[in-house]
Design a protein around this motif. Structure first.
Motif, PDB file in Angstrom:
ATOM      1  N   ASP A  63       0.820  -1.222   0.000  1.00  0.00           N
ATOM      2  CA  ASP A  63       0.000   0.000   0.000  1.00  0.00           C
ATOM      3  C   ASP A  63       0.851   1.269   0.000  1.00  0.00           C
ATOM      4  OD1 ASP A  63      -2.549  -1.142  -0.133  1.00  0.00           O
ATOM      5  OD2 ASP A  63      -2.579  -1.545   2.015  1.00  0.00           O
TER       6      ASP A  63
ATOM      7  N   ALA B   5      -3.619  11.879  -1.406  1.00  0.00           N
ATOM      8  CA  ALA B   5      -3.148  11.012  -0.321  1.00  0.00           C
ATOM      9  C   ALA B   5      -2.646  11.877   0.826  1.00  0.00           C
ATOM     10  CB  ALA B   5      -2.020  10.116  -0.829  1.00  0.00           C
ATOM     11  N   ARG B   6      -3.098  11.601   2.027  1.00  0.00           N
ATOM     12  CA  ARG B   6      -2.760  12.459   3.174  1.00  0.00           C
ATOM     13  C   ARG B   6      -1.349  12.214   3.698  1.00  0.00           C
ATOM     14  NH1 ARG B   6      -4.664  16.885   2.816  1.00  0.00           N
ATOM     15  NH2 ARG B   6      -4.101  16.160   0.725  1.00  0.00           N
ATOM     16  N   LYS B  60      -2.331   6.303   1.257  1.00  0.00           N
ATOM     17  CA  LYS B  60      -3.693   6.828   1.473  1.00  0.00           C
ATOM     18  C   LYS B  60      -4.089   6.623   2.939  1.00  0.00           C
ATOM     19  CE  LYS B  60      -7.201   7.100  -1.840  1.00  0.00           C
ATOM     20  NZ  LYS B  60      -8.483   7.123  -1.160  1.00  0.00           N
ATOM     21  N   SER B  61      -4.836   7.550   3.510  1.00  0.00           N
ATOM     22  CA  SER B  61      -5.207   7.409   4.930  1.00  0.00           C
ATOM     23  C   SER B  61      -6.069   6.161   5.146  1.00  0.00           C
ATOM     24  CB  SER B  61      -5.966   8.660   5.382  1.00  0.00           C
ATOM     25  OG  SER B  61      -7.103   8.890   4.565  1.00  0.00           O
ATOM     26  N   ASP B  63      -5.520   3.376   4.015  1.00  0.00           N
ATOM     27  CA  ASP B  63      -4.654   2.177   4.039  1.00  0.00           C
ATOM     28  C   ASP B  63      -3.842   2.092   5.326  1.00  0.00           C
ATOM     29  OD1 ASP B  63      -5.395   0.953   1.638  1.00  0.00           O
ATOM     30  OD2 ASP B  63      -4.113   2.294   0.461  1.00  0.00           O
TER      31      ASP B  63
ATOM     32  N   ILE E  65      -6.254   7.500  -5.771  1.00  0.00           N
ATOM     33  CA  ILE E  65      -5.680   8.780  -5.334  1.00  0.00           C
ATOM     34  C   ILE E  65      -5.905   9.796  -6.451  1.00  0.00           C
ATOM     35  CG2 ILE E  65      -3.463   9.969  -4.924  1.00  0.00           C
ATOM     36  CD1 ILE E  65      -2.478   7.448  -3.538  1.00  0.00           C
TER      37      ILE E  65
ATOM     38  N   ILE F  39     -11.880  10.303  -1.169  1.00  0.00           N
ATOM     39  CA  ILE F  39     -10.731  10.931  -0.500  1.00  0.00           C
ATOM     40  C   ILE F  39     -11.252  11.733   0.685  1.00  0.00           C
ATOM     41  CG2 ILE F  39      -9.399  11.042  -2.645  1.00  0.00           C
ATOM     42  CD1 ILE F  39     -10.101  13.962  -2.914  1.00  0.00           C
TER      43      ILE F  39
END
Lengths: 68, 68, 68, 68, 68, 68
Positions: A63, B5-6, B60-61, B63, E65, F39
């Motif tokens: 990931d 993505a954070r 990604k948050s 994940d 994303i 998101i």
């Protein structure tokens, strides 16, 4: 319990924001890096997550995208 | 390019291991934390990834699992 | 360690197949269901995974697709 | 349609909770195991998901973490 | 079987590359876009995937994303 | 920044729906295909996402399921 996930990053909860079903948890993992996790509200209650808690941010290697 | 993505964690490549189709890249993101990413061999060649490269580990948050 | 992942399914390892970098582990979670996990070879060694081991198959709710 | 995902677990819907955009669906896959899936509200309406429906919980092997 | 995944992109297989355990499948979804999927070798055999096959590339919305 | 993700699909935002914490963004990638991404609301604000924006839909190959 030991995990197959290769990334188990120790840190401290700095913020918990609850949505209707999904919450965002921000974790300071040191070195100036803050990791954001989105989990279910149920999980926040189940783990009794609060600011200041010592936690791990766990991510499978599949990931993680690399950017250069 | 900015990403939704954070988690975009800056770091340095410390190891690249190629498999038959899948490679493992280890990234030192400071604070003693090493992040492992598994990507395609094609991506390693495409980004010309080498030990010492300055890169970002992007997650990604959704994940990120929290463990307490 | 308690996890935010909503799916922690107890089971027994029935097969471990190593690739060059990626391994496939099959877990009998009872009720006739076998779960397959692909993890790094490093994780297999790290957890010393063998057939017969009691393990958990862990999945984030955001990684489960529903089919009807 | 046959899927490449290695985990297609048959079960029955036991709960559907709608959020503002994200819903949580809980699926009894037998053997005492309940799987939680978080999907979009749109998907719940699209599949007309209701308690009692026969469904499959579908997970890629790369999304399964092993814990021991 | 209808899926909760919001992204079911119709296309044609243009390449299949087998690794030791993991395969890469490239799918032409039209409009000049080629999608790459990494799945298990077992899945390739199970679906009898060959160049020219009409298939769908399936992605959960939580796995996409956005870059701008 | 170049990404290891194999799928970087160029497109145009056609819809943005905000939830309490999670937003859904729909992207027209041409050839009649619309991709949905979920998101965080924070990401929508951070990228100042609006209908008409030229964006990329980014997906790791390990997150693509093949259906046949």
């Amino acid at each position: 319990m030991k995990l197959s996930a290769r990334n188990v990053l120790a840190g401290k909860v700095v913020e918990v924001v609850l949505g209707t079903t999904t919450a965002h948890v921000r974790i300071d993992i040191g070195g100036g890096a803050i990791v954001t996790s989105s989990i279910t509200n149920e999980a926040v209650a189940d783990l009794d997550l609060k600011v200041g808690d010592a936690v791990s941010a766990i991510v499978k290697s599949s990931d993680v995208i690399v950017g250069k």
